[in-house]
Design a protein around this motif. Structure first.
Motif, PDB file in Angstrom:
ATOM      1  N   LEU A  83       0.813  -1.223   0.000  1.00 36.83           N
ATOM      2  CA  LEU A  83       0.000   0.000   0.000  1.00 36.83           C
ATOM      3  C   LEU A  83       0.845   1.272   0.000  1.00 36.83           C
ATOM      4  O   LEU A  83       0.299   2.375   0.029  1.00 36.83           O
ATOM      5  CB  LEU A  83      -0.936   0.004   1.216  1.00 36.83           C
ATOM      6  N   LEU A  84       2.171   1.129  -0.021  1.00 33.95           N
ATOM      7  CA  LEU A  84       3.042   2.302  -0.091  1.00 33.95           C
ATOM      8  C   LEU A  84       3.094   2.813  -1.533  1.00 33.95           C
ATOM      9  O   LEU A  84       3.884   2.360  -2.343  1.00 33.95           O
ATOM     10  CB  LEU A  84       4.451   1.940   0.393  1.00 33.95           C
ATOM     11  N   GLY A  85       2.230   3.748  -1.832  1.00 30.25           N
ATOM     12  CA  GLY A  85       2.195   4.322  -3.176  1.00 30.25           C
ATOM     13  C   GLY A  85       1.205   3.666  -4.111  1.00 30.25           C
ATOM     14  O   GLY A  85       1.088   4.084  -5.272  1.00 30.25           O
ATOM     15  N   TRP A  86       0.489   2.632  -3.632  1.00 29.28           N
ATOM     16  CA  TRP A  86      -0.509   1.977  -4.487  1.00 29.28           C
ATOM     17  C   TRP A  86      -1.782   1.752  -3.679  1.00 29.28           C
ATOM     18  O   TRP A  86      -1.724   1.524  -2.461  1.00 29.28           O
ATOM     19  CB  TRP A  86      -0.002   0.622  -4.984  1.00 29.28           C
ATOM     20  N   ALA A  87      -2.894   1.815  -4.365  1.00 30.10           N
ATOM     21  CA  ALA A  87      -4.178   1.512  -3.730  1.00 30.10           C
ATOM     22  C   ALA A  87      -5.101   0.923  -4.780  1.00 30.10           C
ATOM     23  O   ALA A  87      -5.104   1.354  -5.933  1.00 30.10           O
ATOM     24  CB  ALA A  87      -4.806   2.771  -3.128  1.00 30.10           C
ATOM     25  N   PRO A  88      -5.897  -0.082  -4.412  1.00 32.86           N
ATOM     26  CA  PRO A  88      -6.836  -0.661  -5.381  1.00 32.86           C
ATOM     27  C   PRO A  88      -7.995   0.294  -5.651  1.00 32.86           C
ATOM     28  O   PRO A  88      -8.220   1.240  -4.891  1.00 32.86           O
ATOM     29  CB  PRO A  88      -7.311  -1.935  -4.673  1.00 32.86           C
ATOM     30  N   GLU A  89      -8.716   0.045  -6.700  1.00 36.23           N
ATOM     31  CA  GLU A  89      -9.833   0.923  -7.067  1.00 36.23           C
ATOM     32  C   GLU A  89     -10.898   0.977  -5.985  1.00 36.23           C
ATOM     33  O   GLU A  89     -11.546   2.004  -5.787  1.00 36.23           O
ATOM     34  CB  GLU A  89     -10.446   0.453  -8.390  1.00 36.23           C
ATOM     35  N   ASP A  90     -11.102  -0.147  -5.277  1.00 38.17           N
ATOM     36  CA  ASP A  90     -12.153  -0.167  -4.259  1.00 38.17           C
ATOM     37  C   ASP A  90     -11.675   0.342  -2.903  1.00 38.17           C
ATOM     38  O   ASP A  90     -12.411   0.308  -1.916  1.00 38.17           O
ATOM     39  CB  ASP A  90     -12.728  -1.584  -4.109  1.00 38.17           C
ATOM     40  N   ALA A  91     -10.418   0.811  -2.825  1.00 39.73           N
ATOM     41  CA  ALA A  91      -9.832   1.397  -1.610  1.00 39.73           C
ATOM     42  C   ALA A  91      -9.736   0.416  -0.447  1.00 39.73           C
ATOM     43  O   ALA A  91      -9.546   0.821   0.703  1.00 39.73           O
ATOM     44  CB  ALA A  91     -10.630   2.629  -1.176  1.00 39.73           C
ATOM     45  N   GLN A  92      -9.851  -0.872  -0.725  1.00 38.94           N
ATOM     46  CA  GLN A  92      -9.696  -1.874   0.325  1.00 38.94           C
ATOM     47  C   GLN A  92      -8.272  -1.816   0.878  1.00 38.94           C
ATOM     48  O   GLN A  92      -7.321  -1.682   0.122  1.00 38.94           O
ATOM     49  CB  GLN A  92      -9.986  -3.274  -0.230  1.00 38.94           C
ATOM     50  N   GLU A  93      -8.144  -1.899   2.199  1.00 38.61           N
ATOM     51  CA  GLU A  93      -6.828  -1.774   2.808  1.00 38.61           C
ATOM     52  C   GLU A  93      -6.286  -3.097   3.340  1.00 38.61           C
ATOM     53  O   GLU A  93      -5.085  -3.336   3.288  1.00 38.61           O
ATOM     54  CB  GLU A  93      -6.855  -0.747   3.943  1.00 38.61           C
ATOM     55  N   ILE A  94      -7.139  -3.944   3.867  1.00 42.21           N
ATOM     56  CA  ILE A  94      -6.678  -5.221   4.404  1.00 42.21           C
ATOM     57  C   ILE A  94      -6.909  -6.292   3.354  1.00 42.21           C
ATOM     58  O   ILE A  94      -8.049  -6.602   2.999  1.00 42.21           O
ATOM     59  CB  ILE A  94      -7.404  -5.559   5.714  1.00 42.21           C
ATOM     60  N   MET A  95      -5.815  -6.840   2.832  1.00 39.40           N
ATOM     61  CA  MET A  95      -5.895  -7.790   1.719  1.00 39.40           C
ATOM     62  C   MET A  95      -4.869  -8.892   1.871  1.00 39.40           C
ATOM     63  O   MET A  95      -3.776  -8.665   2.400  1.00 39.40           O
ATOM     64  CB  MET A  95      -5.624  -7.068   0.377  1.00 39.40           C
ATOM     65  N   THR A  96      -5.224 -10.066   1.378  1.00 40.28           N
ATOM     66  CA  THR A  96      -4.258 -11.153   1.293  1.00 40.28           C
ATOM     67  C   THR A  96      -3.416 -10.955   0.034  1.00 40.28           C
ATOM     68  O   THR A  96      -3.751 -10.149  -0.843  1.00 40.28           O
ATOM     69  CB  THR A  96      -4.963 -12.506   1.211  1.00 40.28           C
ATOM     70  N   LEU A  97      -2.333 -11.702  -0.068  1.00 38.63           N
ATOM     71  CA  LEU A  97      -1.484 -11.622  -1.261  1.00 38.63           C
ATOM     72  C   LEU A  97      -2.280 -12.009  -2.497  1.00 38.63           C
ATOM     73  O   LEU A  97      -2.117 -11.412  -3.565  1.00 38.63           O
ATOM     74  CB  LEU A  97      -0.269 -12.543  -1.093  1.00 38.63           C
ATOM     75  N   SER A  98      -3.163 -12.982  -2.347  1.00 41.47           N
ATOM     76  CA  SER A  98      -4.001 -13.408  -3.479  1.00 41.47           C
ATOM     77  C   SER A  98      -4.944 -12.292  -3.919  1.00 41.47           C
ATOM     78  O   SER A  98      -5.126 -12.044  -5.122  1.00 41.47           O
ATOM     79  CB  SER A  98      -4.808 -14.655  -3.087  1.00 41.47           C
ATOM     80  N   GLU A  99      -5.548 -11.600  -2.958  1.00 43.19           N
ATOM     81  CA  GLU A  99      -6.461 -10.499  -3.294  1.00 43.19           C
ATOM     82  C   GLU A  99      -5.707  -9.355  -3.954  1.00 43.19           C
ATOM     83  O   GLU A  99      -6.204  -8.745  -4.914  1.00 43.19           O
ATOM     84  CB  GLU A  99      -7.161 -10.005  -2.024  1.00 43.19           C
ATOM     85  N   MET A 100      -4.503  -9.059  -3.467  1.00 41.74           N
ATOM     86  CA  MET A 100      -3.714  -7.994  -4.077  1.00 41.74           C
ATOM     87  C   MET A 100      -3.333  -8.352  -5.507  1.00 41.74           C
ATOM     88  O   MET A 100      -3.299  -7.481  -6.384  1.00 41.74           O
ATOM     89  CB  MET A 100      -2.464  -7.719  -3.235  1.00 41.74           C
TER      90      MET A 100
END
Length: 475
Positions: A277-294
Motif C-alpha cells: 500500500l506504499l504508493g498503491w491503492a486498489p480501485e475499491d480502496a480496500q486496505e486489508i488484503m491477502t497476497l491473493s487479493e492484491m
C-alpha cells in the motif's frame, strides 16, 4: 507473455524499498499470468557475499514471493547470476566495438573530477567531454605505457530519447546533457547499467519495474538497446519511500530490513499488506488484503507519482489486526521463538502468560517484552513507580492484598480474583488507580500490561506473595 524481474545485489539485507519492488513485480506478473524472474546482480565482487544471497532467498520465501526462474530454480534464460555471465557481456561488448560504438577512456579519477568541477564552476551540467574519443593510436600507446588501464565508454550520439513510463507517463531525455558513459571498468568488469540492460534483453524481460532512482539509467540503457538493434522493454519507475520526516527511509527511522522486521515480531501478512500500500491503492480502496487479493487487484496505473511516507505506527496497527486473527495455537507457535530468544529456557506457564498478554502489544516483540516483565520477578523499580509504591496509600493497599491472598486457596481463578478485589476495596476504601496500580506494579514492575484478572490466575500463590513482599520492602 509478460516477463518481469527482481534483481537485488547480494551486498546487504533486503530493505523495505527492495521488498516493495519485489512485491510490485510479483503482483504485476501474476495479475497478467506472466513470469517473475529472480536475478542476482553480483558484479560488485568486493561487497557481494554468499551469506547475503542466502538471506535474499530466505526473506523472499518468508514473504511468500515465488519465482519461476532463478539461480536455484534454473530456467531457459540462465545463468541467473551475473558473475556467471561474463562471456555474454564480452560478446555483446565486441558487437559494439565492431560497430564503432565504444572507445577506451584513459582518464584518471582526478582528471574526471577536475572536468566536473570546471563545468560546475561554469554553471554547466557536468558531463564527460569525450576527449579520449579523439585519441590517436600513438597517444593511446603512450597512455598505456604510463600504466593507465582504460575503461570502456559508450559513444552516445546526439538525440532525444523518449519513452512512456508506466507510472510517470511520457518522458524525454536529451543525450547532449549526458555525455558518453562507462560500460566496462578498467578491471574488465561490466558496470550495472550495461549488464542489467543486456540481461533484460537476453532474459526476454518485457517490463522493467524498479525504483525512481533508476530513472537516470533508463535513457542510457535504451541507447544500448538501440545500438544492439533489439526491442526495448517497457519501464515503470516507483516513487521513493520516505520516513515520517520526509527524508529517504533509512535505519535511523527504525527497522528497515526484512530480518529486522521479523526480529521485531511483524507477521509476514502485515508486512506484505502494508508495503504494497506504499504508493498503491486498489480501485475499491480496500486496505486489508491477502497476497491473493492484491494479485487480483494490482495495476500499475494505480501507483501514485508522489513519494510514499512510511509510518511504523500504521504498520504496527495493521500487524495487530493480523495478530488478533491468529488462533491461540497459531499465536503460541508464532511467539515461541521470540520468547526463547528473550528468556532462554521457557517456564512452564510462559505460553499461558503470552496468551493473556497478546492484546498488550502490536508486535510479537512488544508482547514478548510484556511477558518477560511478568515472568521475571522485578528486582528494582523505576523511580517513577517507586514514588507510587512508597506512598502510605499504596503501602496500605499492598498490605491488604497480602492479607487477603494469604487466606485464599490456590490455584486462583476469576472468582478468587473478584473476591480479592472486593475485600481489599472494603478494607482500604481505595478505588480506581489507587486500588489497582500498586498491585500491578508489584506483580509486573510496570504501570501497564495485561488485564490483572488474567495475570492473577497465572501465578502460584507463593509467587504473588513474594512479589508483594518485594514491593513493600524498603525501596
Amino acid at each position: 507473455m509478460t516477463r518481469v524481474r527482481f534483481a537485488p545485489s547480494p551486498t546487504g539485507e533486503l530493505h523495505l524499498g527492495n521488498i516493495r519492488t519485489a512485491l510490485f513485480n510479483y503482483l504485476f506478473a501474476k495479475h497478467q499470468q506472466g513470469v517473475c524472474v529472480l536475478r542476482i546482480e553480483d558484479t560488485d565482487k568486493e561487497r557481494s557475499t554468499q551469506n547475503f544471497e542466502d538471506s535474499i532467498y530466505t526473506d523472499l520465501a518468508w514473504l511468500g514471493i515465488e519465482f519461476e526462474e532463478s539461480p536455484r530454480a534454473g530456467g531457459a534464460h540462465g545463468p541467473y547470476r551475473q558473475s556467471e555471465r561474463s562471456s555474454l557481456y564480452r560478446e555483446y561488448l565486441e558487437k559494439l566495438q565492431a560497430q564503432g560504438k565504444v572507445y577506451p577512456c584513459y582518464c584518471t579519477h582526478d582528471e574526471l573530477e577536475a572536468e566536473k568541477i570546471k563545468a560546475l564552476n561554469a554553471s554547466k551540467t557536468p558531463k564527460y567531454s569525450g576527449k579520449c574519443r579523439q585519441l590517436t593510436p600513438e597517444q593511446k600507446e603512450q597512455l598505456l605505457s604510463e600504466g593507465r588501464k582504460p575503461s570502456i565508454r559508450f559513444h552516445l550520439t546526439p538525440q532525444v530519447i523518449k519513452f512512456h513510463d508506466l507510472v510517470y507517463g511520457d518522458k524525454s531525455f536529451d543525450t547532449n546533457s549526458m555525455g558518453d558513459f562507462v560500460i566496462f571498468r578498467s578491471n574488465g568488469d561490466p558496470v550495472y547499467l550495461f549488464a542489467s540492460a543486456l540481461d533484460d534483453y537476453l532474459m526476454k524481460i518485457t517490463h522493467v519495474i524498479r525504483g525512481e532512482d533508476g530513472m537516470s539509467n533508463t535513457p542510457r540503457q535504451i541507447a544500448l538497446f538501440q545500438a544492439w538493434g533489439v526491442e526495448v522493454p517497457q519501464y515503470g519507475h516507483l516513487p521513493l519511500i520516505l520516513g515520517p520526516d520526509r527524508q529517504l527511509l533509512s535505519k535511523r527511522h527504525g527497522s528497515t530490513s526484512v530480518a529486522a522486521l521479523k526480529q521485531e515480531g511483524y507477521l509476514k501478512e502485515a508486512v506484505v499488506n502494508y508495503v504494497t500500500l506504499l504508493g498503491w491503492a486498489p480501485e475499491d480502496a480496500q486496505e486489508i488484503m491477502t497476497l491473493s487479493e492484491m494479485t487480483q487487484k494490482f495495476n500499475l496505473s494505480r501507483v501514485g507519482r508522489s513519494s510514499a511516507i512510511f509510518d511504523f505506527e500504521k504498520m504496527k496497527h495493521l500487524n495487530k489486526h493480523y495478530l488478533d486473527q491468529l488462533s491461540p495455537e497459531q499465536f503460541c507457535e508464532a511467539i515461541k521463538s521470540h520468547l526463547q530468544a528473550k528468556l532462554g529456557e521457557l517456564p512452564d506457564n510462559a505460553l499461558e502468560v503470552a496468551l493473556a498478554s497478546r492484546h498488550n502489544g502490536r508486535t510479537l516483540a512488544e508482547i514478548t517484552h510484556v511477558v518477560a516483565i511478568i515472568l521475571q520477578r522485578p528486582q528494582a523499580f523505576p523511580e517513577e513507580l517507586k514514588n507510587i509504591l512508597i506512598t502510605p496509600e499504596a503501602k496500605k493497599v499492598l498490605l491488604a492484598y497480602k492479607q487477603v491472598i494469604e487466606t485464599i486457596d490456590s490455584p486462583f481463578g476469576d472468582e478468587s480474583y473478584a473476591q480479592t478485589i472486593e475485600k481489599v476495596k472494603a478494607a482500604t476504601k481505595a478505588k480506581g488507580k489507587g486500588l489497582f496500580m500498586p498491585f500491578r506494579i508489584a506483580l509486573t514492575g510496570a504501570s501497564e500490561g495485561p488485564e490483572l484478572a488474567n495475570l492473577f490466575k497465572l501465578f502460584p500463590k507463593t509467587e504473588i506473595l513474594q512479589r508483594l513482599d518485594n514491593a513493600t520492602l524498603p525501596l
